[in-house]
Scaffold this motif. Structure first.
Motif, PDB file in Angstrom:
ATOM      1  N   GLN A   1      47.234  10.740 -19.511  1.00  0.00           N
ATOM      2  CA  GLN A   1      46.314  11.727 -19.109  1.00  0.00           C
ATOM      3  C   GLN A   1      45.643  10.954 -17.724  1.00  0.00           C
ATOM      4  O   GLN A   1      45.224   9.445 -18.026  1.00  0.00           O
ATOM      5  CB  GLN A   1      45.279  12.071 -19.855  1.00  0.00           C
ATOM      6  CG  GLN A   1      46.005  13.086 -20.947  1.00  0.00           C
ATOM      7  CD  GLN A   1      46.661  14.310 -20.592  1.00  0.00           C
ATOM      8  OE1 GLN A   1      46.036  14.874 -19.868  1.00  0.00           O
ATOM      9  NE2 GLN A   1      47.950  14.511 -20.971  1.00  0.00           N
ATOM     10  N   SER A   2      45.561  11.395 -16.628  1.00  0.00           N
ATOM     11  CA  SER A   2      45.132  10.999 -15.456  1.00  0.00           C
ATOM     12  C   SER A   2      43.450  10.490 -15.864  1.00  0.00           C
ATOM     13  O   SER A   2      42.643  11.684 -16.347  1.00  0.00           O
ATOM     14  CB  SER A   2      45.351  11.631 -14.267  1.00  0.00           C
ATOM     15  OG  SER A   2      44.486  10.948 -13.070  1.00  0.00           O
ATOM     16  N   ARG A   3      42.890   9.555 -15.241  1.00  0.00           N
ATOM     17  CA  ARG A   3      41.394   9.292 -15.477  1.00  0.00           C
ATOM     18  C   ARG A   3      40.939   8.925 -14.064  1.00  0.00           C
ATOM     19  O   ARG A   3      41.538   8.650 -13.138  1.00  0.00           O
ATOM     20  CB  ARG A   3      41.103   8.278 -16.494  1.00  0.00           C
ATOM     21  CG  ARG A   3      41.606   8.324 -17.847  1.00  0.00           C
ATOM     22  CD  ARG A   3      40.576   9.215 -18.563  1.00  0.00           C
ATOM     23  NE  ARG A   3      40.944   9.573 -19.800  1.00  0.00           N
ATOM     24  CZ  ARG A   3      40.835   9.027 -21.075  1.00  0.00           C
ATOM     25  NH1 ARG A   3      39.689   7.979 -20.684  1.00  0.00           N
ATOM     26  NH2 ARG A   3      40.971   9.450 -22.100  1.00  0.00           N
ATOM     27  N   THR A   4      39.562   9.061 -13.880  1.00  0.00           N
ATOM     28  CA  THR A   4      39.040   8.550 -12.653  1.00  0.00           C
ATOM     29  C   THR A   4      39.539   7.112 -12.289  1.00  0.00           C
ATOM     30  O   THR A   4      39.627   6.187 -12.942  1.00  0.00           O
ATOM     31  CB  THR A   4      37.401   8.443 -12.768  1.00  0.00           C
ATOM     32  OG1 THR A   4      36.983   9.513 -13.233  1.00  0.00           O
ATOM     33  CG2 THR A   4      36.901   8.164 -11.416  1.00  0.00           C
TER      34      THR A   4
ATOM     35  N   TYR B   1      45.759   5.751 -16.372  1.00  0.00           N
ATOM     36  CA  TYR B   1      46.228   6.798 -17.095  1.00  0.00           C
ATOM     37  C   TYR B   1      45.893   6.101 -18.573  1.00  0.00           C
ATOM     38  O   TYR B   1      46.309   5.262 -18.839  1.00  0.00           O
ATOM     39  CB  TYR B   1      47.925   6.975 -16.835  1.00  0.00           C
ATOM     40  CG  TYR B   1      48.019   7.595 -15.457  1.00  0.00           C
ATOM     41  CD1 TYR B   1      48.144   8.893 -15.219  1.00  0.00           C
ATOM     42  CD2 TYR B   1      48.504   6.697 -14.618  1.00  0.00           C
ATOM     43  CE1 TYR B   1      48.517   9.395 -14.222  1.00  0.00           C
ATOM     44  CE2 TYR B   1      48.483   7.173 -13.060  1.00  0.00           C
ATOM     45  CZ  TYR B   1      48.645   8.509 -13.289  1.00  0.00           C
ATOM     46  OH  TYR B   1      48.787   9.128 -11.715  1.00  0.00           O
TER      47      TYR B   1
ATOM     48  N   ILE C   1      37.750   1.535 -21.873  1.00  0.00           N
ATOM     49  CA  ILE C   1      38.386   2.941 -22.386  1.00  0.00           C
ATOM     50  C   ILE C   1      37.850   3.184 -23.857  1.00  0.00           C
ATOM     51  O   ILE C   1      38.154   2.113 -24.781  1.00  0.00           O
ATOM     52  CB  ILE C   1      39.842   2.806 -22.214  1.00  0.00           C
ATOM     53  CG1 ILE C   1      40.082   2.687 -20.654  1.00  0.00           C
ATOM     54  CG2 ILE C   1      40.437   3.901 -22.919  1.00  0.00           C
ATOM     55  CD1 ILE C   1      41.280   2.203 -20.454  1.00  0.00           C
TER      56      ILE C   1
END
Length: 113
Positions: free
Chosen positions: A64-67, A60, A81
């Motif tokens: 926000q969620s990421r892969t 996150y 990131i």
């Protein structure tokens, strides 16, 4: 009861200690994020440990969620990131299965300049 003492031979001095190393056991730890601070738009490498080897770890960034990433054979993760373009804070959190089968959470906060 707390007792403080000062001798006349040595004045009291504040000591600065480095942060403790990450703890790779248990539910929660402070992940490693470098560089910190980072320039806007720059890259930060986030690292965490203590996950079940080969398990999927959700990332996150600013909530926000990421892969997801996969923990290596030692249960470690590392992900690059990109920081937002403007100044502020970059919040990074990872959640997955710990090496003992329970929930595992790592977090870091990065200053973006």
């Amino acid at each position: 009861m707390l007792a403080l003492g000062v001798t006349s031979a040595s004045p009291a001095m504040a000591q600065v200690y480095p942060p403790p190393p990450p703890q790779c056991v248990g539910f929660f730890d402070i992940g490693t994020a470098a560089p910190n601070p980072v320039a806007g738009g720059g890259s930060v490498t986030f690292s965490g440990c203590g996950y079940a080897p080969g398990s999927s770890v959700q990332i996150y960034v600013n909530f926000q969620s990421r892969t997801p990433v996969t923990a290596d054979v030692n249960g470690d993760i590392s992900v690059k990131i990109t920081a937002p373009p403007g100044p502020g804070l970059l919040w990074i959190a990872t959640i997955g299965t710990g090496s003992n089968g329970s929930c595992r959470l790592s977090v870091a906060i990065v200053l973006v300049t």
